[in-house]
Design a protein around this motif. Structure first.
Motif, PDB file in Angstrom:
ATOM      1  N   CYS A  84       0.844  -1.203   0.000  1.00 45.37           N
ATOM      2  CA  CYS A  84       0.000   0.000   0.000  1.00 45.37           C
ATOM      3  C   CYS A  84       0.880   1.255   0.000  1.00 45.37           C
ATOM      4  O   CYS A  84       1.982   1.237   0.553  1.00 45.37           O
ATOM      5  N   ALA A 106       4.974   2.070  -0.025  1.00 45.58           N
ATOM      6  CA  ALA A 106       5.581   0.742  -0.181  1.00 45.58           C
ATOM      7  C   ALA A 106       5.220   0.161  -1.555  1.00 45.58           C
ATOM      8  O   ALA A 106       6.021  -0.544  -2.169  1.00 45.58           O
ATOM      9  N   THR A 120       5.902  -3.751   3.490  1.00 45.84           N
ATOM     10  CA  THR A 120       5.219  -2.905   4.460  1.00 45.84           C
ATOM     11  C   THR A 120       6.199  -2.408   5.508  1.00 45.84           C
ATOM     12  O   THR A 120       6.818  -3.228   6.195  1.00 45.84           O
ATOM     13  N   GLY A 151       4.714  -3.354   8.885  1.00 43.68           N
ATOM     14  CA  GLY A 151       4.409  -4.780   9.061  1.00 43.68           C
ATOM     15  C   GLY A 151       3.040  -4.997   9.675  1.00 43.68           C
ATOM     16  O   GLY A 151       2.712  -6.109  10.094  1.00 43.68           O
ATOM     17  N   GLU A 189       0.358  14.310   0.534  1.00 41.41           N
ATOM     18  CA  GLU A 189       0.256  13.919   1.942  1.00 41.41           C
ATOM     19  C   GLU A 189       0.546  15.076   2.887  1.00 41.41           C
ATOM     20  O   GLU A 189      -0.169  15.263   3.864  1.00 41.41           O
TER      21      GLU A 189
HETATM   22  C1  G6P Z   1      -0.227   4.690   5.380  1.00 47.51           C
HETATM   23  C2  G6P Z   1       0.892   5.708   5.499  1.00 47.51           C
HETATM   24  C3  G6P Z   1       1.774   5.662   4.249  1.00 47.51           C
HETATM   25  C4  G6P Z   1       2.290   4.247   4.014  1.00 47.51           C
HETATM   26  C5  G6P Z   1       1.140   3.243   3.942  1.00 47.51           C
HETATM   27  C6  G6P Z   1       1.639   1.804   3.934  1.00 47.51           C
HETATM   28  O1  G6P Z   1      -1.130   5.077   4.398  1.00 47.51           O
HETATM   29  O2  G6P Z   1       0.365   6.996   5.682  1.00 47.51           O
HETATM   30  O3  G6P Z   1       2.874   6.539   4.426  1.00 47.51           O
HETATM   31  O4  G6P Z   1       3.030   4.215   2.830  1.00 47.51           O
HETATM   32  O5  G6P Z   1       0.297   3.383   5.077  1.00 47.51           O
HETATM   33  O6  G6P Z   1       2.241   1.536   5.170  1.00 47.51           O
HETATM   34  P1  G6P Z   1       3.179   0.300   5.445  1.00 47.51           P
HETATM   35  O7  G6P Z   1       3.509   0.367   6.910  1.00 47.51           O
HETATM   36  O8  G6P Z   1       2.405  -0.929   5.081  1.00 47.51           O
HETATM   37  O9  G6P Z   1       4.388   0.463   4.581  1.00 47.51           O
END
Ligand code: G6P
Length: 611
Positions: free
Chosen positions: A307, A310, A354, A357, A494
């Motif tokens: 997401c 990442a 992620t 995680g 953001e």
């Molecule tokens: C949220 C954060 C983002 C991040 C995303 C995935 O939306 O605001 O900055 O890229 O989650 O998070 P992760 O911990 O799975 O890399």
């Protein structure tokens, strides 16, 4: 989302809880509260707004208890308000609860409790929990500690959704009970004291020894003892893990904001990610990744699922893996992957990226891939995070704690790690050895090249001062530069709240060019020698329509653009690691010029543990 903290020991709990909440605010920041056990019973103080407002409230200084729980909220059910903020109490004021996650069946449970004369003050899903515990406590035939444990285990069996919960009970003034399912919770072990948190960095300055709870595990905590139970109240044994992160890594260390610190840490974080995994003259080494040549020869597709930032790291990773390993790679948002029927089987390797995680969609996508017999590999930055308990293999980026909501150093470390994985696979498959050797030397140069890129900070700041009032900004690039355009555009949205879009350079003329008018800003990334002339033609098309141009390149350009930031030349496969940095700095300074909270942008949270 939401952050939870707890303390049980001999010191006053209030300052420790506030300290923890301040460090957890990046998980949610629309309201905050704490409960402590006082001589007169449980006392709760909470308010709408930031932790600093809670800290400055008059009443909070009256709390002297040495056991307490705290919460900082990112609203899901019920708008940000004092009533909706945690902790929540049951009707009899016996139980106080903080909760991270979502109770999906709360409406039914609320009806059930209402039919038994329970009343509710808030619009939250959480408020059913203390009342349900009370209900089960009243109906228990057990005595003492077992009665409390049974009430909590029976309650958690009735809850659907995700939860990390801390519970205080006025009948047990020397204890606390915690439980988790699909939402992070760690217990830090001290001497005659224990700390609880949703995130390790929040309590890292107090202890480095942590117990990690698995799903549906409970802990009954005293000052000097922690007992672990499974959902049927059988005692389970757990070993504490020593976390090697430096406590200072979770501090601002003289920088004005975490984001600026994390941008500037990238030479170090990338060096840590490389570690001993690659050296110039020997084969790459990823001890935790036990995928051999025979297995790699059987796979016909790699899926990268993630997401936000990442996922954009994954898009850069696709180019590297395809180029070195000659295996087709598909990249997809976890929230899409999990709700369709992706073609995944035992011949597919699924990589989940992620930082935290803990991202709910990414973990759910991993479970889906596993159910379809794919091998699963997680890339995470947080040792022992939930995803590592689900994946066949987990490798860590070792970027150090990332606190700012907008991800920076995790992104660059994720791409470095994907490049190292690609090298590792190609070496095992015994293909593209020349490319592999070149890429290895180029990766080893990255930390010093990142230092070079950071020297442009003042120039980028000046450009930010010129454009911070813009309403729309466009990012363009071709090939791997387009993946950086996507990440640059996300960073800007953001933290500066400026509308922006990213397009492949060649796509501008197929629609978006209609939006280009005098003074619109176009940000272009140009790092591929073979594509540079083509991209310049696209930029000229917008310049003639009056656009302002900000170019990030490692090529010599003989054209007049408004600002050109030159970065060191590197292997095109890993150019995003250098070219993203000016975009991070640009977004940072635009946000600062607008007077916004860079580390805690509105409506966002660092890790999204709800769907
Ligand atoms: C949220 C954060 C983002 C991040 C995303 C995935 O939306 O605001 O900055 O890229 O989650 O998070 P992760 O911990 O799975 O890399």
């Amino acid at each position: 989302m939401c952050g939870i903290v707890g303390y049980i020991g001999e010191k006053k709990a209030k300052p420790i809880l506030i300290n923890g909440l301040l460090r957890l605010e990046y998980r949610g920041y629309d309201s905050a509260g704490i409960s402590t056990i006082e001589k007169s019973g449980i006392k709760t103080i909470k308010n709408k707004g930031r932790v600093a407002e809670l800290e400055n409230s008059d009443e909070i200084n009256k709390l002297n208890g040495t056991i307490g729980i705290g919460h900082t909220r990112w609203a899901t059910h019920g708008k940000p308000s004092t009533t909706n903020s945690h902790p929540h109490m049951d009707n009899s004021n016996t139980f106080s609860v903080v909760h991270n996650g979502i109770i999906e069946n709360y409406a039914g449970l609320k009806e059930f409790l209402k039919s038994r004369k329970y009343t509710f003050l808030s619009d939250t899903d959480t408020e059913v929990i203390p009342n349900l515990i009370h209900f089960n406590y009243q109906n228990s035939e057990e005595k003492g500690k077992k009665r409390l444990l049974e009430a909590v285990t029976n309650t958690s069996k009735m809850l659907k959704g995700s939860f990390a919960i801390e519970i205080l009970c006025s009948d047990f003034p020397d204890n606390m009970v915690v439980v988790r399912k699909d939402s992070p919770l760690v217990i830090g072990k001290g001497v005659n004291e224990n700390y609880i948190s949703s995130d390790i960095p929040a309590i890292l300055s107090f202890t480095k020894d942590f117990y990690l709870l698995n799903d549906n595990e409970f802990a009954f905590i005293s000052r000097d003892q922690i007992e672990f139970y499974d959902e049927d109240m059988n005692i389970i044994k757990k070993e504490a893990r020593n976390i090697t992160w430096d406590a200072g890594a979770a501090e601002k260390g003289g920088y004005p904001d975490f984001m600026f610190k994390e941008i500037n840490e990238q030479p170090k974080s990338v060096r840590e990610t490389i570690g001993a995994r690659i050296t110039q003259n020997s084969k790459s080494s990823i001890p935790d990744l036990k995928l051999d040549k025979e297995y790699l020869k059987t796979i016909n597709k790699i899926f990268i699922v993630a997401c936000g930032t990442a996922m954009y790291a994954g898009m850069a990773g696709k180019t590297i893996l395809e180029s070195l390993c000659e295996i087709p790679v598909e990249v997809e948002a976890a929230s899409e992957f999990r709700y369709r029927n992706p073609i995944v089987n035992e011949k597919t390797l699924c990589i989940f990226i992620t930082q935290s995680g803990e991202t709910a969609d990414t973990i759910a996508a991993l479970k889906l891939a596993k159910s379809k017999n794919a091998k699963t590999l997680a890339i995470s930055n947080v040792i022992g995070a939930s995803i590592s308990r689900e994946a066949d293999y987990t490798i860590y980026t070792h970027a150090g704690p990332e606190i700012a909501v907008a991800s920076t150093k995790a992104y660059t470390s994720q791409i470095v790690l994907l490049a190292i994985i690609a090298i590792n696979f190609a070496e095992k498959l015994e293909i593209n050895q020349e490319k592999v050797n070149e890429l290895k030397s180029d990766i080893l140069l990255l930390p010093s090249q990142l230092e070079e890129v950071l020297k442009n900070t003042e120039r980028i700041k000046s450009f930010a001062q010129r454009i911070y009032k813009e309403k729309d900004v466009f990012f363009i690039g071709r090939g791997i530069d387009y993946t950086v355009a996507l990440e640059g555009s996300l960073k800007l949205k953001e933290i500066s709240y400026i509308h922006s879009e990213a397009y492949p350079s060649g796509e501008l003329k197929h629609g978006p060019i209609a939006l280009i008018e005098n003074d619109v800003t176009i940000i272009s990334i140009l790092t591929n020698r073979l594509l540079v002339e083509k991209s310049i033609s696209n930029i000229q098309e917008v310049v003639t329509r009056g656009a302002k141009t900000f170019i990030i390149t490692n090529q010599e350009l003989n054209h007049n653009f408004d600002e050109v930031i030159t970065i060191p030349k590197t292997n095109p496969l890993i150019s995003p690691i250098l070219s993203v940095v000016p975009l991070q700095i640009l977004a940072y300074y635009i946000s600062k010029e607008k007077g916004l909270d860079v580390d805690k942008p509105r409506n966002l949270a660092k890790s999204v543990t709800v769907e």
